[in-house]
Design a protein around this motif. Structure first.
Motif, PDB file in Angstrom:
ATOM      1  N   SER A  16       0.038  11.041  -1.517  1.00 15.94           N
ATOM      2  CA  SER A  16       0.645  10.227  -2.557  1.00 15.94           C
ATOM      3  C   SER A  16       2.117  10.133  -2.198  1.00 15.94           C
ATOM      4  O   SER A  16       2.896  11.046  -2.454  1.00 15.94           O
ATOM      5  N   SER A  40       0.819  -1.207   0.000  1.00 16.89           N
ATOM      6  CA  SER A  40       0.000   0.000   0.000  1.00 16.89           C
ATOM      7  C   SER A  40       0.855   1.261   0.000  1.00 16.89           C
ATOM      8  O   SER A  40       0.335   2.370  -0.079  1.00 16.89           O
ATOM      9  N   MET A  54      -1.861   6.822  -2.565  1.00 20.42           N
ATOM     10  CA  MET A  54      -2.099   6.547  -3.995  1.00 20.42           C
ATOM     11  C   MET A  54      -3.315   7.305  -4.511  1.00 20.42           C
ATOM     12  O   MET A  54      -4.040   6.826  -5.381  1.00 20.42           O
ATOM     13  N   ASP A  89      -3.250   9.716  -6.287  1.00 22.37           N
ATOM     14  CA  ASP A  89      -3.003  10.045  -7.698  1.00 22.37           C
ATOM     15  C   ASP A  89      -3.677   9.037  -8.632  1.00 22.37           C
ATOM     16  O   ASP A  89      -4.218   9.408  -9.690  1.00 22.37           O
ATOM     17  N   THR A 142       6.437   1.692   2.947  1.00 20.37           N
ATOM     18  CA  THR A 142       7.867   1.974   2.929  1.00 20.37           C
ATOM     19  C   THR A 142       8.170   3.238   2.128  1.00 20.37           C
ATOM     20  O   THR A 142       9.056   4.009   2.497  1.00 20.37           O
TER      21      THR A 142
HETATM   22  N1  LIG Z   1       1.027   5.635  -7.991  1.00 18.81           N
HETATM   23  C1  LIG Z   1       1.513   5.537  -6.758  1.00 18.81           C
HETATM   24  N2  LIG Z   1       2.316   4.519  -6.441  1.00 18.81           N
HETATM   25  C2  LIG Z   1       2.790   4.431  -5.186  1.00 18.81           C
HETATM   26  C3  LIG Z   1       2.467   5.383  -4.182  1.00 18.81           C
HETATM   27  N3  LIG Z   1       3.082   5.034  -3.049  1.00 18.81           N
HETATM   28  C4  LIG Z   1       3.764   3.896  -3.309  1.00 18.81           C
HETATM   29  N4  LIG Z   1       3.606   3.538  -4.599  1.00 18.81           N
HETATM   30  C5  LIG Z   1       4.158   2.338  -5.257  1.00 18.81           C
HETATM   31  O1  LIG Z   1       3.561   1.211  -4.663  1.00 18.81           O
HETATM   32  C6  LIG Z   1       4.462   0.111  -4.604  1.00 18.81           C
HETATM   33  C7  LIG Z   1       4.576  -0.422  -3.206  1.00 18.81           C
HETATM   34  O2  LIG Z   1       5.257   0.483  -2.388  1.00 18.81           O
HETATM   35  P1  LIG Z   1       5.958   0.053  -1.021  1.00 18.81           P
HETATM   36  O3  LIG Z   1       6.316   1.323  -0.324  1.00 18.81           O
HETATM   37  O4  LIG Z   1       7.026  -0.943  -1.243  1.00 18.81           O
HETATM   38  O5  LIG Z   1       4.751  -0.649  -0.282  1.00 18.81           O
HETATM   39  P2  LIG Z   1       4.718  -1.320   1.173  1.00 18.81           P
HETATM   40  O6  LIG Z   1       3.415  -0.982   1.744  1.00 18.81           O
HETATM   41  O7  LIG Z   1       5.922  -0.956   1.950  1.00 18.81           O
HETATM   42  O8  LIG Z   1       4.739  -2.845   0.774  1.00 18.81           O
HETATM   43  P3  LIG Z   1       5.162  -4.129   1.678  1.00 18.81           P
HETATM   44  O9  LIG Z   1       6.488  -3.835   2.270  1.00 18.81           O
HETATM   45  O10 LIG Z   1       5.216  -5.241   0.681  1.00 18.81           O
HETATM   46  O11 LIG Z   1       4.083  -4.318   2.670  1.00 18.81           O
HETATM   47  C8  LIG Z   1       5.770   0.634  -5.186  1.00 18.81           C
HETATM   48  O12 LIG Z   1       5.843   0.243  -6.527  1.00 18.81           O
HETATM   49  C9  LIG Z   1       5.639   2.134  -5.034  1.00 18.81           C
HETATM   50  O13 LIG Z   1       6.391   2.814  -6.024  1.00 18.81           O
HETATM   51  C10 LIG Z   1       1.606   6.473  -4.550  1.00 18.81           C
HETATM   52  O14 LIG Z   1       1.261   7.341  -3.765  1.00 18.81           O
HETATM   53  N5  LIG Z   1       1.160   6.489  -5.851  1.00 18.81           N
END
Ligand SMILES: Nc1nc2c(ncn2[C@@H]2O[C@H](COP(=O)(O)OP(=O)(O)OP(=O)(O)O)[C@@H](O)[C@H]2O)c(=O)[nH]1
Ligand SMILES: [Mg+2]
Lengths: 71, 691
Positions: free
Chosen positions: B154, B23, B126, B128, B26
């Motif tokens: 975002s 989501s 997200m 966006d 990170t």
């Molecule tokens: N379009 C868009 N993509 C996003 C946004 N924030 C994160 N992403 C994308 O979403 C994907 C997951 O991001 P992470 O930050 O790795 O997600 P996480 O929640 O830490 O995931 P886990 O560690 O697997 O639980 C990546 O490809 C990011 O580039 C956003 O605000 N908009």
């Protein structure tokens, strides 16, 4: 009928799940609960990509056959 | 919450980022703290807790990044880490990262978080993507429905991030924790009634354990076994609770977990109906679906997969990859070495110092540094797979194949990461829910040749297979995969018997990888290797040079064979005699290679006295030809590929296996396999007259 019998692109409603408790709970957490509307995006040798609400869930054939749906 | 000494104004707080896998937690964490933790487009990237400090705030704010969870009933190991942190460590505020483009499912976790009695801020990440779809989300209606503050953000575009932290800070500072006021109750009256009864039963237990009574009641009603064991709930109480649960089950003609999940989803649907208006219709195919129809197509899936993998190998180890090596080789071994030699001569440095710097350090580090760009190319492609979302599809496509080996598609991800570095790859196995699957994956992952082993192959391929370097190196990678396949079948059949867990995995939408993301991954890993060259390999080079220069009586020796190293090498070389490489230098190199696999090359470089004439690896190749034949060289490469991984990976295996028995079995199995395979290569090759 089991989810594996649903054809690609058709919608169906989940009726119940025959998987073990742990898997069943996980599927429910992912949104696959009785009453949820699902459809199949893609099928590969019995393994499925399922569309439920806004998410896409990949399932192996074994689990897919434990999800019973009604169309 | 900690009050800070005298002034009592500044305080320290802990905010935890909690949300579904993938989501954007990170990404948000990195934005807030300025860290560069690993981000990727598949669920389960983060498998451990990470801590960082929020920048740009007066107060001392610790931000905790956690693995993603779908609910507070964990399924896999990394989910347990997240849930235990949330319920046991009790952060001051939970920042709930909700993927707004998949809002209904993401809010399922939110319905559980607001029951914990910890203040919650929802960050609708997200946004966006939602805007692109022209959907509208009414924030006030959401806030009203859930009784918590909701902010849009975002993370990847850096929007709304500071506001989220500010809101959390505001919540943390307002002394009275306002109980969240839901617009209507999440549960039906029947469930609420039973819940009230259970709550009375567990009130004491809640006080004692510090959990919120309502949450504890719910969890026990759901028969959360882990929690039950942890709190040592008495059988009497448990059977009373079970009875209440059974009454509900009879009323609803369903089991308790489903009833509760259903109630939650109904509640969410109610709120969503008011708060979200969609432009897009329900059952239309998204762009990702269209790509998936091709990429996971019955006929095309495997060819596309193979094509992707082969192109990566071709570019990394074919012309482009070797070009970077040649270029750097000249730069380090001619330019730098020449420059240093003249500098040292001009400065009138002692002979031993010159020898240490040129023959020891430069020969040791240089022979490894030339591969950094190529290793970075491999990481570039791995990141491309990870960030685009193809990685998760590859796992899906490979599930059927892996199932035949006794693994599930989920094992594919750690294995693919293994081509970069075994350490994160071994940790990535945490996402496997089944203990045996996880152990098997950990044992097999190091057979995927990591970046650090590449210098060894490249050196030997150049020295002995000059015409077919690419093919030979490629064959080593294939050998690793083949051995993993055979080992999988063998271990599943005889040692790690049992049913493979079903494959259930959320597939992320495809995203266009950003240049920023790719370069961070590439530079981070490249930096890692350079740092390793500057520390571990540097130190190893100095020690190896010392051990090969002095004898056991600390006399400087003329011939390295008389040195300490020579003595040790000759002592162990009998082990390798049946494999063809019983020269003491080869034995020593394999021994030191356990420190880091690149050290095999550094050791051979130092022991062959390369560096002196500054002709670099060409010189080393000539030296190697005096004690290796092509067949022996190939057996040596195979051994290097398969034997126990470096100490860092060993440490990771120990941590993940959490058992000495399994750790020793793993490295024993790997080293035994290496010996057997190298033995077969050498002996069969000799019989065939290739020796
Ligand atoms: N379009 C868009 N993509 C996003 C946004 N924030 C994160 N992403 C994308 O979403 C994907 C997951 O991001 P992470 O930050 O790795 O997600 P996480 O929640 O830490 O995931 P886990 O560690 O697997 O639980 C990546 O490809 C990011 O580039 C956003 O605000 N908009
Ligand atoms: Mg993460």
């Amino acid at each position: 009928m089991p989810l594996t019998m649903l054809s690609v692109g058709k919608e169906a409603k989940i009726d119940y799940c025959r998987a073990n408790d742990k898997t069943k709970k996980y599927l429910e957490d992912l949104g696959l609960i009785p009453g949820a509307i699902v459809s199949i995006v893609s099928e590969l040798g019995g393994n499925l990509i399922l569309s439920v609400k806004d998410s896409r869930i990949a399932l192996s054939k074994g689990v897919a056959s434990q999800l019973i749906v009604e169309s | 919450m900690v009050f800070n000494d005298e002034r009592g104004i500044e305080m320290s707080y802990t905010f935890a980022l909690v949300g579904n896998p993938n989501s954007g937690k990170t990404t948000m964490f990195n934005e807030i703290t300025g860290n560069t933790q690993y981000v990727g487009n598949w669920p389960g990237v983060t498998v451990e807790k990470k801590e960082g400090k929020a920048r740009r705030f007066k107060d001392d704010i610790s931000i905790i990044d956690l693995p993603g969870i779908y609910s507070l009933s964990p399924y896999t190991m990394e989910e347990i880490i997240a849930r235990d942190y949330i319920v046991d460590e009790k952060p001051d505020v939970i920042i709930n990262i909700v993927d707004a483009s998949n809002i209904e499912r993401n809010l399922y976790l939110t319905t559980q978080l607001i029951e914990l009695g910890i203040p919650v801020v929802v960050a609708l990440n997200m946004i966006d993507v939602v805007n692109l779809r022209h959907d509208k989300i009414d924030i006030e209606k959401l806030e009203e429905g859930f009784g918590v503050s909701v902010l849009v953000a975002s993370a990847s575009k850096g929007l709304g991030v500071t506001e989220v932290v500010e809101k959390a800070l505001e919540l943390a500072k307002s002394a009275t924790v306002k109980k969240s006021e839901l617009s209507h109750r999440i549960f039906d009256n029947e469930v609420e009634d039973s819940l009230k009864k259970v709550k009375e039963l567990v009130n004491m237990l809640a006080n004692k354990s510090g959990y919120s009574a309502r949450w504890l009641a719910l969890k026990l009603l759901e028969e959360d076994i882990k929690l039950k064991e942890k709190l040592d709930v008495s059988e009497v109480m448990m059977s009373d609770i079970k009875k209440l649960g059974q009454e509900l089950e009879n009323k609803y003609d369903n089991d308790i977990e489903t009833i509760i999940a259903d109630n939650r989803y109904r509640f969410i649907s109610g709120v969503i109906a008011k708060a979200v208006s969609r432009k897009s219709k329900g059952n239309t195919l998204t762009m990702s679906d269209k790509i998936d129809k091709v990429v996971t197509n019955r006929i095309l899936a495997i060819p596309i997969f193979l094509l992707v993998m082969l192109s990566i190998f071709q570019v990394s180890f074919g012309s482009i990859g070797s070009y970077t090596i040649d270029w750097l080789d000249v730069f380090i071994n001619k330019t730098i070495s020449g420059f240093l030699t003249s500098l040292l001569e001009a400065g009138g440095a002692a002979d031993w110092l010159k020898a240490l710097i040129i023959d020891g350090i430069l020969a040791g580090m240089g022979s490894m540094l030339v591969f950094v760009p190529q290793i970075m190319i491999v990481f570039f492609f791995l990141s491309l797979l990870e960030d685009s979302g193809y990685m998760a599809r590859a796992a899906f496509v490979m599930d059927r194949v892996l199932r035949k080996l006794g693994l599930s598609g989920k094992s594919f991800i750690p294995m693919l990461m293994g081509f970069g570095c075994s350490v994160p790859a071994v940790m990535a196995a945490r996402t496997l829910e089944n203990e045996k699957d996880r152990r098997l994956t950990i044992i097999l992952t190091p057979f995927m040749s990591c970046g650090a082993r590449l210098p060894v192959y490249a050196l030997f391929a150049a020295a002995f297979f000059a015409k077919n370097q690419g093919v030979v190196i490629f064959s080593i990678y294939i050998l690793g995969i083949l051995i993993a396949v055979l080992s999988g079948i063998f271990l599943k059949r005889f040692i790690l018997k049992g049913e493979v867990a079903p494959f259930v995995m959320e597939l992320p939408p495809y995203r266009i990888p950003t240049l920023k993301g790719l370069s961070i991954h590439m530079l981070d890993r490249g930096k890692g290797f350079v740092k390793k060259a500057g520390t571990v390999i540097f130190a190893a080079s100095v020690i190896i040079w010392f051990l090969q220069t002095f004898s056991f009586t600390f006399q400087m020796v003329e011939n390295p064979a008389d040195s300490i190293m020579g003595g040790v090498g000759r002592l162990i070389s009998f082990v390798f005699a049946p494999l063809g490489f019983n020269d003491w230098r080869a034995s020593v190199a394999l021994l030191t290679g356990v420190v880091a696999k690149e050290v095999v090359v550094s050791t051979l470089g130092i022991l062959s006295g390369v560096g002196e004439i500054s002709e670099g690896s060409a010189e080393l190749a000539i030296a190697l030809q005096t004690y290796f034949t092509p067949l022996k060289a190939y057996a040596f490469m195979a051994f290097t590929l398969l034997y126990m991984p470096c100490v860092a990976a060993f440490g990771a295996i120990k941590r993940e296996m959490n058992s000495w028995k399994w750790t020793l079995f793993t490295v024993g199995y790997q080293t035994g396999t290496a010996w057997l395979v190298a033995f077969l290569i050498y002996q069969v090759g000799k019989v065939m007259g290739l020796g």
